[in-house]
Design an enzyme around this catalytic site. Structure first.
Site, mmCIF file in Angstrom:
data_model
loop_
_atom_site.group_PDB
_atom_site.id
_atom_site.type_symbol
_atom_site.label_atom_id
_atom_site.label_comp_id
_atom_site.label_asym_id
_atom_site.label_seq_id
_atom_site.Cartn_x
_atom_site.Cartn_y
_atom_site.Cartn_z
ATOM 1 N N GLU A 44 0.792 -1.228 0.000
ATOM 2 C CA GLU A 44 0.000 0.000 0.000
ATOM 3 C C GLU A 44 0.827 1.281 0.000
ATOM 4 O O GLU A 44 0.560 2.191 0.783
ATOM 5 C CB GLU A 44 -0.959 -0.008 1.201
ATOM 6 C CG GLU A 44 -1.974 -1.122 1.094
ATOM 7 C CD GLU A 44 -2.980 -1.128 2.234
ATOM 8 O OE1 GLU A 44 -4.174 -1.159 1.939
ATOM 9 O OE2 GLU A 44 -2.563 -1.110 3.401
HETATM 10 C C1 ACM Z 1 -2.630 -5.522 3.578
HETATM 11 O O1 ACM Z 1 -3.760 -5.920 3.881
HETATM 12 N N1 ACM Z 1 -2.402 -4.218 3.439
HETATM 13 C C2 ACM Z 1 -1.527 -6.438 3.388
#
Ligand code: ACM
Length: 505
Positions: free
Chosen positions: A322
């Site tokens: 992310e």
């Molecule tokens: C995740 O759920 N950001 C690995």
């Protein structure tokens, strides 16, 4: 002919045959009802034999001293059931055998006039003890009856795990100990600790004490702050190791690092205004200043060196989820190379698969539809955590408060069980994830983990062609007493008859 049975089904029928006469021929003499073999995860092969083996007050344990984990678990089991060790007792043999078919964790369990546990490894014998434990009552009685049977059982996957987010909200050491005990009962063998995130830094790093002084003192809104000292983590590593569980540490980088930036402002780029701690639930806003490699890489190396010194795990997770940044792939490649140079194997969340890493790096899949084929073609093996099946921070049922971004209907027990890993030919295994934005207490963690983690165990251990939800439900419903004995605050799952659908917990 060697038969393969579904234990819950076949042995139930045997018991019924005796009690209700559903067999074609009644036995000439009254036999004791055969207890049903409720085992989760479902063993690969179980051959039932008629009758039972009675154990009254003692067993005579024979082992050659070559299986300390299994012996410790066995001694604990016998003590819990008040079964003594005595030469005149029912023979119980633990034996290491040189049978390649059993692999690193497989075992055989034979109950005839004695109890025979055999495996190539201590880990295999430990699993045999866990199966024996499930065949026996959860609490002490006066005498015990074991079904006569022969089990040969080898796991489908070597990685059968759970990722616990202790960063958003902290979980204390004693909870982790209890949790490791529970994992072991179901033959789960990897506990991935998500130790750092925006909301908290939970691992003491001696060279950077402010990480826990500042980062350890923050948490998600409503969650718990705290951190583990290195001594506590070494204790947990040993505790888990003795129970067949490997602790896999994760330091999430280069994003998800606000707690680190708040602790050491120099890790942030000079134009970053927000250098405080963070208690919200947004993601993707913080990043190590990749334009300052002279600051960031020594920090990363120092941290990973201390992590590697604490955790003997072959794998070290370096996060990578992310975050978008022009230097992202370069960061992941350099950090993975550092882990390689330490003699360990890096693990990255799926986004990290864009980086140039050695093919031995493991990639953890978390979005159901993520295009992972290119990484697989480069040789990366996968840990499977597709969120719509295995993100158990999501509700046990639709509408349960908490995360729902991946699947609005939640991730019910049946959904977890329905996950089929077999299309992912290069998977090393399966790992559920419990994120803690909305899971702030031990009891709340229990109710997200159980009984769904038992389904994860079966998905990861049992042959996909043999398992089925109705059988799992029957077997698991019976194992409730074991969860009760372990003090688990499980979700009252209606499918298991543990609650009704109107229950709004
Ligand atoms: C995740 O759920 N950001 C690995």
């Amino acid at each position: 002919m060697r038969l393969q049975f579904r234990p819950g089904i076949v042995l139930s029928c045997m018991a019924l045959a005796v009690l209700a006469g559903c067999a074609h021929r009644r036995p000439a003499v009254a036999m004791e009802p055969t207890p049903v073999a409720h085992i989760v995860p479902l063993p690969g092969a179980l051959q039932a034999a008629p009758g039972v083996l009675r154990i009254s007050s003692a067993v005579a344990v024979e082992d050659a001293g070559a299986a300390p984990m299994a012996r410790r678990a066995l001694d604990e089991l016998l003590a819990a059931l008040h079964i003594a060790s005595a030469d005149a007792g029912t023979p119980l043999r633990l034996q290491r055998v040189d049978d390649p078919a059993l692999g690193e964790e497989g075992y055989r369990l034979l109950v005839d006039d004695a109890i025979h546990l055999s495996a190539r490894t201590d880990a295999g014998l430990l699993h045999a003890v866990q199966t024996l434990r499930q065949l026996l009552p959860a609490r002490a009685g006066t005498d015990y009856r074991l079904p006569r049977l022969a089990i040969t059982d080898v796991p489908a996957y070597r990685w059968r795990g759970l990722s616990l987010d202790v960063a958003r909200s902290f979980l204390p050491v004693d909870y982790l100990e209890r949790h490791i005990d529970r994992m072991a009962l179901f033959k789960l063998n990897r506990l991935h600790l998500h130790l750092t995130d925006d909301q908290g830094w939970r691992i003491e790093i001696k060279r950077y004490p402010r990480l826990v002084e500042i980062g350890g003192a923050s948490a998600v809104q409503g969650g718990r702050a705290g951190y583990y000292t290195q001594a506590q983590l070494r204790h947990l590593v040993a505790y888990a190791q003795a129970r067949g569980v490997t602790l896999v540490p994760e330091i999430d980088m280069p994003g998800h690092v606000q707690a680190a930036l708040a602790s050491y402002n120099a890790l942030a780029c000079d134009d970053v205004a927000n250098r405080g701690t963070y208690a919200g639930v947004e993601v993707g806003f913080s990043v190590l200043c990749l334009d300052k490699p002279e600051v960031v890489y020594p920090f990363v190396r120092d941290v990973l060196e201390e992590v590697a010194a604490i955790f003997p795990s072959n794998e070290i997770h370096i996060g990578g989820d992310e975050i978008r940044h022009p230097l992202y792939a370069d960061f992941v490649a350099r950090t993975a190379a550092m882990v390689d140079a330490m003699g360990r194997t890096p693990v990255v969340w799926e986004e990290g698969s864009v980086a140039a890493m050695k093919p031995t790096a493991l990639v953890q899949l978390w979005n159901d539809g993520y295009a992972i084929e290119a990484a697989v073609a480069r040789g990366h093996r996968l840990i499977l955590s597709p969120c719509s099946y295995l993100y158990i921070d999501h509700g046990n049922r639709a509408g349960q408060p908490g995360a729902d971004w991946c699947r609005a209907e939640g991730v019910p027990l049946a959904r977890v069980y329905a996950f089929d890993p077999t299309p992912y030919r290069t998977a090393v295994g399966v790992e559920a994830a419990l994120w803690s934005e909305f899971v702030h207490t031990d009891a709340a963690a229990d109710a997200r983990l159980w009984p769904r983690l038992a389904a994860v165990a079966e998905v990861a251990w049992s042959p996909a062609t043999q398992r089925g939800y109705p059988g799992f439900v029957r077997r698991m419903a019976e194992l409730r007493a074991h969860l009760d004995a372990l003090g688990v605050h499980y979700y009252p799952e209606p499918d298991l008859g543990w609650g009704d659908a109107a229950d709004t917990r």
